[in-house]
Scaffold this motif. Structure first.
Motif, short mmCIF file in Angstrom:
data_model
loop_
_atom_site.label_atom_id
_atom_site.label_comp_id
_atom_site.label_asym_id
_atom_site.label_seq_id
_atom_site.Cartn_x
_atom_site.Cartn_y
_atom_site.Cartn_z
N GLY A 1 -0.20 5.70 5.63
CA GLY A 1 -0.81 4.93 6.72
C GLY A 1 -2.26 5.26 6.99
N PRO A 2 -2.63 6.53 7.12
CA PRO A 2 -4.04 6.84 7.39
C PRO A 2 -4.97 6.34 6.28
N ILE A 3 -4.52 6.39 5.04
CA ILE A 3 -5.35 5.92 3.92
C ILE A 3 -5.46 4.39 3.98
N PHE A 4 -4.32 3.73 4.22
CA PHE A 4 -4.27 2.27 4.36
C PHE A 4 -5.25 1.81 5.45
N ARG A 5 -5.22 2.47 6.60
CA ARG A 5 -6.12 2.09 7.70
C ARG A 5 -7.57 2.42 7.37
N ARG A 6 -7.81 3.55 6.69
CA ARG A 6 -9.18 3.95 6.35
C ARG A 6 -9.86 2.91 5.46
N VAL A 7 -9.11 2.29 4.54
CA VAL A 7 -9.72 1.29 3.65
C VAL A 7 -9.81 -0.09 4.31
N TYR B 1 -5.85 -6.74 3.36
CA TYR B 1 -6.94 -5.85 2.95
C TYR B 1 -8.24 -6.65 3.04
N PRO B 2 -9.35 -6.00 3.41
CA PRO B 2 -10.61 -6.73 3.50
C PRO B 2 -11.04 -7.29 2.14
N ASN B 3 -10.57 -6.65 1.06
CA ASN B 3 -10.84 -7.13 -0.30
C ASN B 3 -9.97 -6.31 -1.26
N ALA B 4 -9.90 -6.78 -2.49
CA ALA B 4 -9.08 -6.09 -3.49
C ALA B 4 -9.64 -4.71 -3.80
N ALA B 5 -10.96 -4.54 -3.67
CA ALA B 5 -11.56 -3.23 -3.91
C ALA B 5 -10.97 -2.19 -2.96
N ALA B 6 -10.65 -2.59 -1.73
CA ALA B 6 -10.04 -1.67 -0.77
C ALA B 6 -8.64 -1.27 -1.23
N PHE B 7 -7.89 -2.21 -1.78
CA PHE B 7 -6.57 -1.91 -2.32
C PHE B 7 -6.69 -0.88 -3.46
N PHE B 8 -7.66 -1.10 -4.37
CA PHE B 8 -7.86 -0.17 -5.48
C PHE B 8 -8.28 1.21 -4.97
N GLU B 9 -9.13 1.23 -3.94
CA GLU B 9 -9.54 2.51 -3.36
C GLU B 9 -8.32 3.27 -2.83
N ILE C 1 -5.03 2.96 -3.76
CA ILE C 1 -4.08 3.44 -4.77
C ILE C 1 -4.67 4.54 -5.66
N LYS C 2 -5.99 4.67 -5.68
CA LYS C 2 -6.63 5.74 -6.46
C LYS C 2 -6.75 7.04 -5.66
N ASP C 3 -6.55 6.98 -4.36
CA ASP C 3 -6.69 8.15 -3.50
C ASP C 3 -5.62 9.19 -3.87
N PRO C 4 -6.01 10.44 -4.10
CA PRO C 4 -5.03 11.47 -4.48
C PRO C 4 -3.91 11.66 -3.45
N GLU C 5 -4.23 11.57 -2.17
CA GLU C 5 -3.19 11.70 -1.13
C GLU C 5 -2.22 10.53 -1.19
#
Length: 144
Positions: A64-70, A100-108, A110-114
């Motif tokens: 959740g925190p990562i989802f909200r951060r992007v 998501y504001p854009n697909a780049a946010a989705f990629f950001e 899923i690439k996050d280590p957490e």
């Protein structure tokens, strides 16, 4: 035999990556939980006896925190009741639409280590799922 889907196929993910990355997206999520979560041996949650739903809740809590951060947010959530049009055997436990504001946010995300650590809970939780990308459109009072 019914085929189950947890992770995207290479072809589907490549098709997703080929779409525009600079426009808002809606991701329809349909979820069918395992009766008991199936964690890899040795995982911290493997011996907790969690249901699939409980493991998915853990995924939500950790991601959740990562989802909200992007810039992600849930724009619709619902609990399955019945299929009106479609296979009678189709059953989902929950569904939601993530924006998501854009697909780049989705990629950001899923690439996050957490996030990559959190997704183990999703995999353990689900027996079947669908993740479908849509381009958001305007609401209104009609179907067309």
């Amino acid at each position: 035999m019914t085929k189950h889907y947890i992770d995207p196929s290479r072809a589907n993910f490549e098709a997703f990556k080929d779409l525009p990355r600079d426009e808002p997206i809606h991701m329809l999520n349909l979820l069918q939980y395992r009766e008991l979560a199936e964690y890899p041996a040795g995982h911290a949650n493997a011996d907790k006896g969690w249901t699939g739903r409980r493991a998915y809740e853990e995924y939500g809590k950790a991601s959740g925190p990562i989802f909200r951060r992007v810039g992600g947010r849930i724009v619709w959530r619902g609990a399955f009741q019945t299929v009106v049009t479609g296979p009678e055997e189709m059953r989902w436990d929950d569904g939601f639409v993530a924006e998501y504001p854009n697909a780049a946010a989705f990629f950001e995300m899923i690439k996050d280590p957490e996030y990559q650590q959190a997704v183990v809970n999703r995999t353990a939780a689900l027996v079947d799922s669908r993740l479908v990308r849509f381009k958001p459109g305007a609401g209104g009072d009609g179907f067309g």
